[in-house]
Structures are given as C-alpha cells and as structure tokens.
Design a protein around this motif. Sequence first.
Motif, PDB file in Angstrom:
ATOM      1  N   LEU A  83       1.003  -1.167  -0.004  1.00 25.50           N
ATOM      2  CA  LEU A  83       0.149  -0.114   0.086  1.00 25.50           C
ATOM      3  C   LEU A  83       0.843   1.104  -0.180  1.00 25.50           C
ATOM      4  N   GLU A  84       1.976   1.283   0.899  1.00 16.68           N
ATOM      5  CA  GLU A  84       2.952   2.615   0.962  1.00 16.68           C
ATOM      6  C   GLU A  84       3.427   2.559  -0.727  1.00 16.68           C
ATOM      7  N   LEU A  85       3.984   1.486  -1.213  1.00 13.69           N
ATOM      8  CA  LEU A  85       4.034   1.617  -2.699  1.00 13.69           C
ATOM      9  C   LEU A  85       3.145   2.121  -3.436  1.00 13.69           C
ATOM     10  N   SER A  86       2.097   1.704  -3.325  1.00 15.11           N
ATOM     11  CA  SER A  86       0.950   2.171  -4.268  1.00 15.11           C
ATOM     12  C   SER A  86       0.447   3.540  -4.144  1.00 15.11           C
ATOM     13  N   ILE A  87       0.563   3.995  -2.998  1.00 20.22           N
ATOM     14  CA  ILE A  87       0.148   5.558  -2.445  1.00 20.22           C
ATOM     15  C   ILE A  87       1.421   6.471  -3.050  1.00 20.22           C
ATOM     16  N   GLU A  88       2.558   6.145  -3.080  1.00 20.15           N
ATOM     17  CA  GLU A  88       3.719   6.837  -3.720  1.00 20.15           C
ATOM     18  C   GLU A  88       3.281   6.786  -5.123  1.00 20.15           C
ATOM     19  N   LEU A  89       3.140   5.876  -5.813  1.00 23.38           N
ATOM     20  CA  LEU A  89       2.806   5.745  -7.351  1.00 23.38           C
ATOM     21  C   LEU A  89       1.567   6.660  -7.521  1.00 23.38           C
ATOM     22  N   ASP A  90       0.794   6.325  -6.512  1.00 21.35           N
ATOM     23  CA  ASP A  90      -0.536   7.414  -6.882  1.00 21.35           C
ATOM     24  C   ASP A  90      -0.328   8.711  -6.805  1.00 21.35           C
ATOM     25  N   GLN A  91       0.342   9.362  -5.891  1.00 21.38           N
ATOM     26  CA  GLN A  91       0.855  10.513  -5.696  1.00 21.38           C
ATOM     27  C   GLN A  91       1.435  11.111  -6.935  1.00 21.38           C
ATOM     28  N   ARG A  92       2.536  10.559  -7.653  1.00 21.24           N
ATOM     29  CA  ARG A  92       3.206  10.630  -8.816  1.00 21.24           C
ATOM     30  C   ARG A  92       2.417  10.665 -10.037  1.00 21.24           C
ATOM     31  N   ASN A  93       1.446   9.806  -9.954  1.00 20.70           N
ATOM     32  CA  ASN A  93       0.684   9.661 -11.224  1.00 20.70           C
ATOM     33  C   ASN A  93      -0.396  10.937 -11.176  1.00 20.70           C
ATOM     34  N   ALA A  94      -0.883  11.169  -9.963  1.00 20.85           N
ATOM     35  CA  ALA A  94      -1.597  12.191  -9.900  1.00 20.85           C
ATOM     36  C   ALA A  94      -1.166  13.694 -10.355  1.00 20.85           C
ATOM     37  N   LEU A  95       0.187  13.735  -9.903  1.00 22.98           N
ATOM     38  CA  LEU A  95       0.658  15.015 -10.193  1.00 22.98           C
ATOM     39  C   LEU A  95       0.932  15.208 -11.601  1.00 22.98           C
ATOM     40  N   ILE A  96       1.301  14.176 -12.399  1.00 23.33           N
ATOM     41  CA  ILE A  96       1.720  14.064 -13.835  1.00 23.33           C
ATOM     42  C   ILE A  96       0.320  14.525 -14.259  1.00 23.33           C
ATOM     43  N   ALA A  97      -0.760  13.778 -14.104  1.00 24.48           N
ATOM     44  CA  ALA A  97      -1.983  14.103 -14.696  1.00 24.48           C
ATOM     45  C   ALA A  97      -2.567  15.368 -14.529  1.00 24.48           C
ATOM     46  N   TRP A  98      -2.064  16.172 -13.457  1.00 26.28           N
ATOM     47  CA  TRP A  98      -2.603  17.496 -13.211  1.00 26.28           C
ATOM     48  C   TRP A  98      -1.816  18.557 -14.124  1.00 26.28           C
ATOM     49  N   ARG A  99      -0.661  18.492 -14.309  1.00 28.91           N
ATOM     50  CA  ARG A  99       0.195  19.058 -15.204  1.00 28.91           C
ATOM     51  C   ARG A  99      -0.246  18.649 -16.411  1.00 28.91           C
ATOM     52  N   ASN A 100      -0.663  17.757 -17.031  1.00 27.84           N
ATOM     53  CA  ASN A 100      -1.056  17.409 -18.194  1.00 27.84           C
ATOM     54  C   ASN A 100      -2.241  17.973 -18.579  1.00 27.84           C
ATOM     55  N   ALA A 101      -3.239  17.931 -17.758  1.00 28.06           N
ATOM     56  CA  ALA A 101      -4.597  18.596 -17.780  1.00 28.06           C
ATOM     57  C   ALA A 101      -4.512  19.799 -18.053  1.00 28.06           C
ATOM     58  N   VAL A 102      -3.613  20.726 -17.144  1.00 27.69           N
ATOM     59  CA  VAL A 102      -3.593  22.073 -17.273  1.00 27.69           C
ATOM     60  C   VAL A 102      -3.040  22.516 -18.601  1.00 27.69           C
ATOM     61  N   GLU A 103      -2.065  21.833 -19.119  1.00 23.60           N
ATOM     62  CA  GLU A 103      -1.219  21.979 -20.475  1.00 23.60           C
ATOM     63  C   GLU A 103      -2.277  21.820 -21.510  1.00 23.60           C
ATOM     64  N   ALA A 104      -3.123  20.829 -21.551  1.00 22.87           N
ATOM     65  CA  ALA A 104      -4.061  20.236 -22.413  1.00 22.87           C
ATOM     66  C   ALA A 104      -4.996  21.394 -22.683  1.00 22.87           C
TER      67      ALA A 104
END
Length: 430
Positions: free
Chosen positions: A342-363
Amino acid sequence: MKPRFFLPLVALGMLQLQASWTLEHTVSYALEHNPDLQIASESIEAAAAKIEQARSAYRPQIQIESSYTRTNLPLHAFGSILNQGVFDFGLDFNDPGEVDNLNVTGSVALSLYEGGARGARLKAAEHSFLASEHQRQAVRQQITFAVIQAWNQIIQAKEFVASQRSNLHAFETSLEIAQQQFDAGKFLKIEVLNLEVQVARAREGLLNAEHRLELAREALLNLMGSDDSSLLDHIDPTAEAAATDTDTAALEPQTRPELEAMQARVSAAERNLRAVEAGKAPTIQAFANYQLNQGYELDGDGNHWMAGISLNYNLYSGGLRENRIREAKALLRQASSQLRKLELSIELDQRNALIAWRNAVEAAQVTSKMVESAEESASLSRSRFESGVILSSELIDVENRLTEARMHRAYAISQVAIAKANLNRAYGYL
C-alpha cells in the motif's frame, strides 16, 4: 407575521434552496446516503462490539441454572437425599425408592490470569476499531472524489451536447444556403446532398451526446445512493473556471486514511499473535457457587455453597496450539506485506496524480487556442461557402474540426477539475 403566511414562505425558500444544489450539497447528500459509507459505519459498530467482548474477560461471569429431576437410581437418589438434608440411617442404600429434587444453582467465575491473552485480545480489538474508523474516512474520500468526478463529467457531457447542437445548427444553416444556391443554378446537387448527409450525422451526434449526458446524471444519482430521479431536477452543474495555479511544489503528502487503517491492522495482527502465544501459559480462575435443593417426595430442602481457585495448564493440545501460533504469524507477515504494498501504491498514486494534473493544465491551454483558431477558420469558411468560393466538402471538414476542437476543450476543462480533485485525494487533502 401570521403562521399561515409564514409557513408557505418557508416552504418556498426550501424549494429554492433545493433547486440550486451546489457541489458541496451534493457531496454531503452522497456521504449521508451512499451505501458504501453505511457499510463502513456498520463495520465500526461491529469493531466497537469486539472491544466490549474483549473487556468482558476482565469482568465476573455470573450464571443461574435450574433443574428438576426424579429418579430411583441409587447413586443419584442418595446424593439428592443428602443435599435435601433428609438422611435416615434406616435408608436402604440399594433401594432408596423414588426421589425428586428441584435444584437452583448460582455461580460466579472470574479469570485471574491468562498469560497476557486478555490484554492482547483487548489491544487487538482496539486496533481493529481504529482500522475501521480510518477505513470509513477512506471511503468518505473515495465517495467525495467520485462525486466531484461525476459532477464534472456532467459538465463535460453538457458541453458535448452544446457543441453537437451548434454543429447541427451550422450544418442546417449551410444546407439552407446550399439549397438556395442550387435553386439559383449556382451549386450542383452534390453540394446539397453532402450537407444533407452531414445534417443527419450531426443529429445522430446530438442524440449520442444527450444520451451520454443522461448516463452521466444517472451515475451521479447512483453515487448519491438514491434511485429517486427527481433529485436530478435539483442538480444542474455549471462549469466554473478550474484552478490552474496550484503550487505543486508546496504539496506535502498527508497520511492517507487507508494507510492508517492498514497500519492499525498490522498492530492488531501483532496483538493477535501475542494472544495466541499466551496459550502456552497456565490459566487461573476463581469461582464460587450456591445451591438450593428442594425435594417434594421426601419433603426435604437444603442449601450449600462452594468456592475456590482453579489452575489449568494444557500440557499437550495435539498440535492445535502450535498451529494457531503458526497461523497468527503468517497473518502478521501477510498484513506487513500488504502495508508495504500500500505504501508503494500510494507513492505511485501521488506521482501519477501530479503528472495527470500538469498534463490536464497544459491540455486545457492548448485546446483553448485550438478552439479560437477553429472558430475563426469556420467563420471565414462559411462566408466563402456562401459566396460560392469553396465547396461543401471543405466546409464540412472545417465545421467538423470546430466541433472536435470544442469537444476536446470541454474534455480538457473537466479533466483539469477532476485532476485537481484527484491530486488533493492522492496527497490526503480531499
């Protein structure tokens, strides 16, 4: 103000409030009625009951038993005669006759020592309760995010409907122009036919968009835990400017409730292991009982008491105790591995969420420029088509590109809001 005038005004005010539900109001309703949250609440109630069950081991156990017997079995009959206090030396021990006995026994037992098992079981129950509370909070966050997502998907679907409706209107207008030009002998019949096909396709696209909007509304209703479609009459999401200035560098991950729940489960597994291992120790119990005996056949009665302390030590359990310890250790290792996963999954979730946020703003920024260019191109092409400079095929391409650009923009804008909520969820701020 008189009551007969005041009450209708209150009712009218409530209707006005209900007719303009905000996102926060909708989230609150979902948190109150969604069955997933109700299930989580019942898990907390069950965990609280487990704590009280564990605490009962520290309290005395009181029982009352009653029985009525009638027998001519010498051993039992002789015992009843003694308990009733009617012994007679003239009694024939081999044939005492029929004897009845009414027995009422009250007993009290209190565990004095279990090798630490009681305390371990209580701690395990308390950690399980904490896990249930944290899991309920995790469910609340999941429902909140799902409602925000559904809310913005409705906004997106509404924009799709508006884009398709605008597209249909544009083609219908162009078809009227083409028909006029054909009647005037300036256009070929193929130009009219091409636009008639596009009008039909635009109507189909509008129907699909409306169907998609209806599905999005039903999805939100499901999240709200209701099958009353009239609730949707109070919900009309409106598009708001999605924030694009979030300082992602300042985001400090908060402890996620699902992580806290898993940590509590690991602690509960540790205490369960301790409770099972305590089975190697002896147990000590204090007890006392009081008996009342009444006989009707011999008209005797008597009362007696007994108290003492008992010690029990299980020398050999046939492997039961050892395998219970083995099972508890395996469950503890399993819970620890699940925590790490779960700890690893949360870390990945946070990185993915940050990337998705930046991509959404640029898009969103790109699609806004795309729509501006497409709208200008469509305006010029319509004028040129009306003047007979371009053919319908060129106009069709331009109109379709405009519709596509508008739909891309609607999708991008909704994704910005969804990505922002997802970022807050991933970092524990939702």
